[in-house]
Write a protein that holds these residues in place. Structure first.
Motif, mmCIF file in Angstrom:
data_model
loop_
_atom_site.group_PDB
_atom_site.id
_atom_site.type_symbol
_atom_site.label_atom_id
_atom_site.label_comp_id
_atom_site.label_asym_id
_atom_site.label_seq_id
_atom_site.Cartn_x
_atom_site.Cartn_y
_atom_site.Cartn_z
ATOM 1 N N SER A 95 0.810 -1.214 0.000
ATOM 2 C CA SER A 95 0.000 0.000 0.000
ATOM 3 C C SER A 95 0.842 1.262 0.000
ATOM 4 C CB SER A 95 -0.934 0.006 1.215
ATOM 5 O OG SER A 95 -0.189 -0.120 2.419
ATOM 6 N N ASP A 96 2.108 1.155 0.439
ATOM 7 C CA ASP A 96 2.980 2.326 0.433
ATOM 8 C C ASP A 96 3.767 2.455 -0.876
ATOM 9 O OD1 ASP A 96 4.798 0.292 0.621
ATOM 10 O OD2 ASP A 96 5.650 0.908 2.552
ATOM 11 N N GLY A 97 3.486 1.579 -1.848
ATOM 12 C CA GLY A 97 4.133 1.643 -3.138
ATOM 13 C C GLY A 97 5.367 0.782 -3.287
ATOM 14 N N THR A 98 5.882 0.229 -2.203
ATOM 15 C CA THR A 98 7.035 -0.654 -2.294
ATOM 16 C C THR A 98 6.604 -2.022 -2.794
ATOM 17 O OG1 THR A 98 6.798 -1.369 0.006
ATOM 18 C CG2 THR A 98 8.208 0.549 -0.410
ATOM 19 N N THR A 99 7.567 -2.770 -3.308
ATOM 20 C CA THR A 99 7.246 -4.084 -3.862
ATOM 21 C C THR A 99 8.049 -5.177 -3.180
ATOM 22 O OG1 THR A 99 8.911 -3.863 -5.610
ATOM 23 C CG2 THR A 99 6.657 -3.140 -6.113
ATOM 24 N N ASP A 100 7.476 -6.346 -3.151
ATOM 25 C CA ASP A 100 8.112 -7.561 -2.635
ATOM 26 C C ASP A 100 8.039 -8.579 -3.768
ATOM 27 O OD1 ASP A 100 8.915 -9.857 -1.399
ATOM 28 O OD2 ASP A 100 7.334 -9.892 0.107
ATOM 29 N N SER A 101 9.163 -8.817 -4.438
ATOM 30 C CA SER A 101 9.186 -9.689 -5.605
ATOM 31 C C SER A 101 10.071 -10.896 -5.338
ATOM 32 C CB SER A 101 9.698 -8.926 -6.828
ATOM 33 O OG SER A 101 9.672 -9.747 -7.975
ATOM 34 N N GLN A 102 9.550 -12.068 -5.645
ATOM 35 C CA GLN A 102 10.286 -13.307 -5.445
ATOM 36 C C GLN A 102 10.181 -14.182 -6.685
ATOM 37 O OE1 GLN A 102 12.053 -14.181 -2.566
ATOM 38 N NE2 GLN A 102 11.680 -12.022 -2.104
ATOM 39 N N THR A 103 11.294 -14.795 -7.080
ATOM 40 C CA THR A 103 11.286 -15.766 -8.170
ATOM 41 C C THR A 103 11.677 -17.128 -7.604
ATOM 42 O OG1 THR A 103 11.829 -14.114 -9.841
ATOM 43 C CG2 THR A 103 12.245 -16.414 -10.397
ATOM 44 N N LEU A 104 10.809 -18.101 -7.780
ATOM 45 C CA LEU A 104 11.005 -19.441 -7.244
ATOM 46 C C LEU A 104 11.005 -20.462 -8.370
ATOM 47 C CD1 LEU A 104 8.368 -19.152 -4.402
ATOM 48 C CD2 LEU A 104 10.834 -18.922 -4.126
ATOM 49 N N ASN A 105 11.682 -21.559 -8.160
ATOM 50 C CA ASN A 105 11.580 -22.675 -9.091
ATOM 51 C C ASN A 105 10.287 -23.433 -8.836
ATOM 52 O OD1 ASN A 105 13.927 -22.341 -10.575
ATOM 53 N ND2 ASN A 105 15.166 -23.498 -9.130
ATOM 54 N N ALA A 106 9.654 -23.873 -9.897
ATOM 55 C CA ALA A 106 8.452 -24.690 -9.800
ATOM 56 C C ALA A 106 8.614 -25.892 -10.714
ATOM 57 C CB ALA A 106 7.219 -23.884 -10.193
ATOM 58 N N ILE A 107 7.924 -26.976 -10.389
ATOM 59 C CA ILE A 107 8.094 -28.221 -11.142
ATOM 60 C C ILE A 107 6.731 -28.773 -11.555
ATOM 61 C CG2 ILE A 107 8.189 -29.555 -8.989
ATOM 62 C CD1 ILE A 107 10.014 -31.543 -10.425
ATOM 63 N N TYR A 108 6.654 -29.238 -12.801
ATOM 64 C CA TYR A 108 5.470 -29.975 -13.242
ATOM 65 C C TYR A 108 5.415 -31.303 -12.507
ATOM 66 C CZ TYR A 108 4.026 -27.284 -17.382
ATOM 67 O OH TYR A 108 3.538 -26.336 -18.243
ATOM 68 N N THR A 109 4.311 -31.564 -11.878
ATOM 69 C CA THR A 109 4.172 -32.845 -11.195
ATOM 70 C C THR A 109 2.992 -33.617 -11.758
ATOM 71 O OG1 THR A 109 2.791 -31.969 -9.418
ATOM 72 C CG2 THR A 109 5.175 -31.881 -9.110
ATOM 73 N N LEU A 110 2.824 -34.829 -11.225
ATOM 74 C CA LEU A 110 1.867 -35.763 -11.821
ATOM 75 C C LEU A 110 0.821 -36.185 -10.800
ATOM 76 C CD1 LEU A 110 4.499 -37.938 -13.658
ATOM 77 C CD2 LEU A 110 3.061 -36.171 -14.645
ATOM 78 N N GLY A 111 -0.104 -35.325 -10.546
ATOM 79 C CA GLY A 111 -1.181 -35.703 -9.643
ATOM 80 C C GLY A 111 -0.745 -35.868 -8.212
ATOM 81 N N ALA A 112 0.299 -35.131 -7.795
ATOM 82 C CA ALA A 112 0.821 -35.306 -6.441
ATOM 83 C C ALA A 112 -0.190 -34.922 -5.387
ATOM 84 C CB ALA A 112 2.091 -34.471 -6.261
ATOM 85 N N GLY A 113 -1.113 -34.033 -5.710
ATOM 86 C CA GLY A 113 -2.088 -33.590 -4.725
ATOM 87 C C GLY A 113 -3.361 -34.403 -4.701
ATOM 88 N N ILE A 114 -3.504 -35.395 -5.573
ATOM 89 C CA ILE A 114 -4.724 -36.193 -5.637
ATOM 90 C C ILE A 114 -4.945 -36.919 -4.311
ATOM 91 C CG2 ILE A 114 -5.810 -38.187 -6.725
ATOM 92 C CD1 ILE A 114 -4.500 -37.375 -9.321
ATOM 93 N N GLY A 115 -6.159 -36.812 -3.787
ATOM 94 C CA GLY A 115 -6.493 -37.505 -2.551
ATOM 95 C C GLY A 115 -6.193 -36.736 -1.300
ATOM 96 N N LEU A 116 -5.635 -35.532 -1.424
ATOM 97 C CA LEU A 116 -5.344 -34.750 -0.226
ATOM 98 C C LEU A 116 -6.579 -34.007 0.258
ATOM 99 C CD1 LEU A 116 -1.859 -33.309 -1.161
ATOM 100 C CD2 LEU A 116 -2.400 -35.273 0.264
#
Length: 663
Positions: free
Chosen positions: A642-663
């Motif tokens: 809200s004060d105009g400053t920014t918080d920027s982050q770059t992270l690695n992400a990975i394609y996965t195969l249904g890892a969240g199924i059933g959670l």
């Protein structure tokens, strides 16, 4: 607590490790609550290749990350700790259940050893430990467990998770090799499931027992079939979602393969099982590996199984080759199958890293850490690519900890890492810790690094306890002929709310203080006295709770993100959750995938106040981004405050195969 086959180790020097202390005996350790197996000597490495069948991959994608400022590279300030004994006397009627420690009543006394500890998202700590008289002395009262809801300042003894006994000295069908896990998501009762695993003791090695609490530790439900494959040893446990829990273990009936079995109903049934050794690495089996712990990243649901082994198929017939390679088995499909990646391979094949135990931990940004010891020095490697590539090794310990064994780690934030081990100033370059003289005094060591994903970054090192043992520390499980009062494992957990550490460890010293009274018994022999110090009769479980110094939450952050990207009916579905964990409001959010902007609609809409969470779901991904299963992609999250400053982050992400199924 147990180990498998460790082949001939020898003392050597190589270019990047100095004066490596190595083992000189072959043995089998299966540490199943006092039931010994005959050591296997001169085991041939010539064996028929095992063909593994790996389940076919499906086409689902998950990208998850946590957006944080990188931890400060400034040196942490020295921590302070308070140490005290837990209650859990199996010779007392009721087993000290409900007793809170420390207290002034002298009831904080126990006979447990080889403990484990975890923290839930609310900052509560949970510990477990096994009755050493079940393992060494022949009396088995099962596994003990404790809970702290005040940042580790007090722990209360919970009902025994796997005991079916009553009276002062009871019997449990399980109790060896305890490990503990806590769910990262609340169940329908508004509690985090607690899982306590231990090996069967009657009959030994028959299965892995998993006890589940759905009510914060007030009661446990025992399942004696936590392992799908029988004849098991040295299990580990990890939790995901509200009700998913996975158990890993050695299966001796299958030439020591390493299996991961998962439950999706809170531990009631275990129907999913996979071998952690993939089709390209069947030679890890045949008694050529040492199991490490199991970890699940609660943000992206990737499963990590650590172990040490030989380096390649050509070493199968090498009788002089030890476990000189550190490995990680990674599942990107929720545990349906695994891919094995080398973490570090020491060119000296006589060096062994199977020293109770290689240890894996994951921070909130998805970075992975492997900590391991060669029986002299302790090292770590890190991965920012979900285990596919690694940096390291980097040495952690320094003088006066000239010997460092039994590593455990806990990670938080982005690059913040705590590590503990048993250390002594003694090192002669000849003897292994099994044969150290009584002049070797051991303490709990604590090291911290707030920039652990920076190559060459430094650890602080401090002691977290007084002297806990003198002399040799045997590491060959139930086949030990020397002193094994410290058993084979201990641990550390970090509170996600305070960043402070709680360490649980074994101590065999007669203390006779208000915080550590000597254990008294109503039956049995060998009450802990000064003359029995440094013996199993004085072994007990202690807590070291951090009371000062730097924590793993030293840097202020603004944004925490969870990004799930799954292919549903051949269409990618992107779901993002953003939490404002800063002090001010977030006026707007922008997201880029591989440098390409995404157009997203947030609910609730901006501005996002401190403590609030917003989410979005879209099926539109940038046309210029080609999605490849297992591929790694940068995700940039920019929050404008809200004060105009920014918080920027770059992270690695990975394609996965249904890892969240059933959670």
């Amino acid at each position: 607590m147990s180990k498998d086959i460790v082949l001939i180790y020898r003392v050597s020097k190589i270019s990047n490790f100095e004066n490596i202390a190595t083992r000189n005996n072959d043995y089998l350790s299966n540490d199943h609550a006092g039931i010994s197996m005959k050591p296997i000597l001169e085991l041939s490495r010539k064996a028929t290749t095992i063909l593994l069948s790996i389940l076919m991959l499906t086409s689902t994608l998950v990208i998850v990350g946590t957006a944080f400022h990188p931890a400060s590279a400034a040196s942490p300030s020295a921590p302070t700790f308070t140490n005290y004994e837990l209650a859990g006397n199996p010779f007392r009627h009721g087993f000290s259940v409900g007793v809170s420690c420390p207290n002034g009543a002298g009831t904080c006394q126990n006979t447990e050893g080889e403990p484990a500890i975890r923290a839930d998202p609310a900052g509560n700590f949970y510990g477990s430990s096994e009755n050493v008289f079940c393992v060494i002395g022949g009396l088995c009262g099962g596994t003990f467990a404790w809970k702290s809801n005040d940042n580790g300042n007090h722990f209360t003894t919970l009902p025994l998770p796997d005991s079916v006994s009553s009276g002062s000295v009871g019997f449990s069908p399980a109790g060896g090799d305890t490990d503990i896990a806590v769910a990262p998501v609340l169940n329908t009762n508004g509690q985090y499931n607690i899982y306590v695993a231990s090996l069967a003791t009657a009959p030994p090695l028959a299965n892995v027992y998993v006890s589940t609490s759905h009510d914060g530790g007030a009661s446990f439900i025992l399942n004696p079939t936590g392992a799908t494959i029988p004849v098991d040893d040295r299990e580990w446990i990890a939790a995901d979602g509200a009700n998913k829990v996975c158990v890993s273990y050695h299966a001796y009936a299958t030439t020591n393969n390493l299996f991961v079995t998962c439950s999706y109903d809170g531990g009631a049934t275990y129907a999913q099982v996979a071998n952690a050794f993939d089709a390209n690495h069947p030679w890890h089996a045949l008694y050529q590996n040492e199991i490490g712990n199991l970890a699940i990243d609660p943000n992206n649901h990737l499963i990590y199984q650590s172990f040490s082994s030989i380096a390649n198929a050509g070493e199968v017939s090498c009788l002089g080759c030890s476990t000189h390679a550190v490995w990680i088995a990674v599942s990107i499909n929720g545990g349906l199958s695994f891919t094995d990646y080398p973490v570090y391979i020491n060119p000296n094949t006589a060096v062994g890293y199977g020293h109770q135990f290689v240890n894996v931990s994951v921070d909130q940004a998805g970075n992975i850490y492997l900590v391991y010891t060669d029986d002299h020095n302790m090292f770590y490697s890190f991965s920012t690519t979900f285990g596919q590539t690694w940096s390291g090794p980097y040495q952690i310990n320094k003088t006066p900890s000239n010997t460092a064994i039994f590593p455990w780690s806990s990670a938080l934030g982005n690059g913040a890492l705590d590590v503990v081990w048993y250390g002594t100033s003694y090192y002669d370059g000849v003897n292994t810790p099994d044969n150290y003289p009584m002049s070797a005094s051991w303490q709990v060591y604590f090291a911290q690094n707030l920039a652990a994903t920076t190559p060459g970054s430094k650890f602080t090192q401090n002691t977290a306890s007084g002297i806990i043992h003198y002399g040799g520390v045997c590491e060959s499980g139930v086949t030990c002929t020397g002193n094994r009062d410290l058993l084979d494992d201990f641990g550390i957990a970090t509170s996600p709310t305070t960043g402070s550490a709680a360490i649980i460890y074994t101590n065999d010293q007669y203390m006779n203080t208000a915080l550590e009274p000597p254990t008294t018994r109503t039956s049995g022999s060998g009450v802990c006295t000064q003359s029995l110090s440094n013996s199993v009769d004085c072994s007990h479980t202690d807590i070291a709770v951090q009371t000062g110094g730097s924590t793993l939450l030293t840097t202020k952050h603004h944004v925490r993100a969870s990004i799930n990207f799954e292919q549903l009916s051949q269409t990618p579905s992107l779901n993002i959750q953003i939490s404002n964990i800063g002090d001010g409001a977030i006026a707007s959010l922008s997201i880029q995938l591989s440098g390409q902007p995404l157009t997203l609609s947030w609910n609730p809409a901006m501005p996002l106040q401190s403590g609030q969470t917003t989410s979005t779901t879209t099926t539109n991904t940038p046309l210029g981004v080609a999605l490849l299963v297992g591929g790694i992609y940068p995700v940039t999250i920019t929050a404008t405050l809200s004060d105009g400053t920014t918080d920027s982050q770059t992270l690695n992400a990975i394609y996965t195969l249904g890892a969240g199924i059933g959670l």
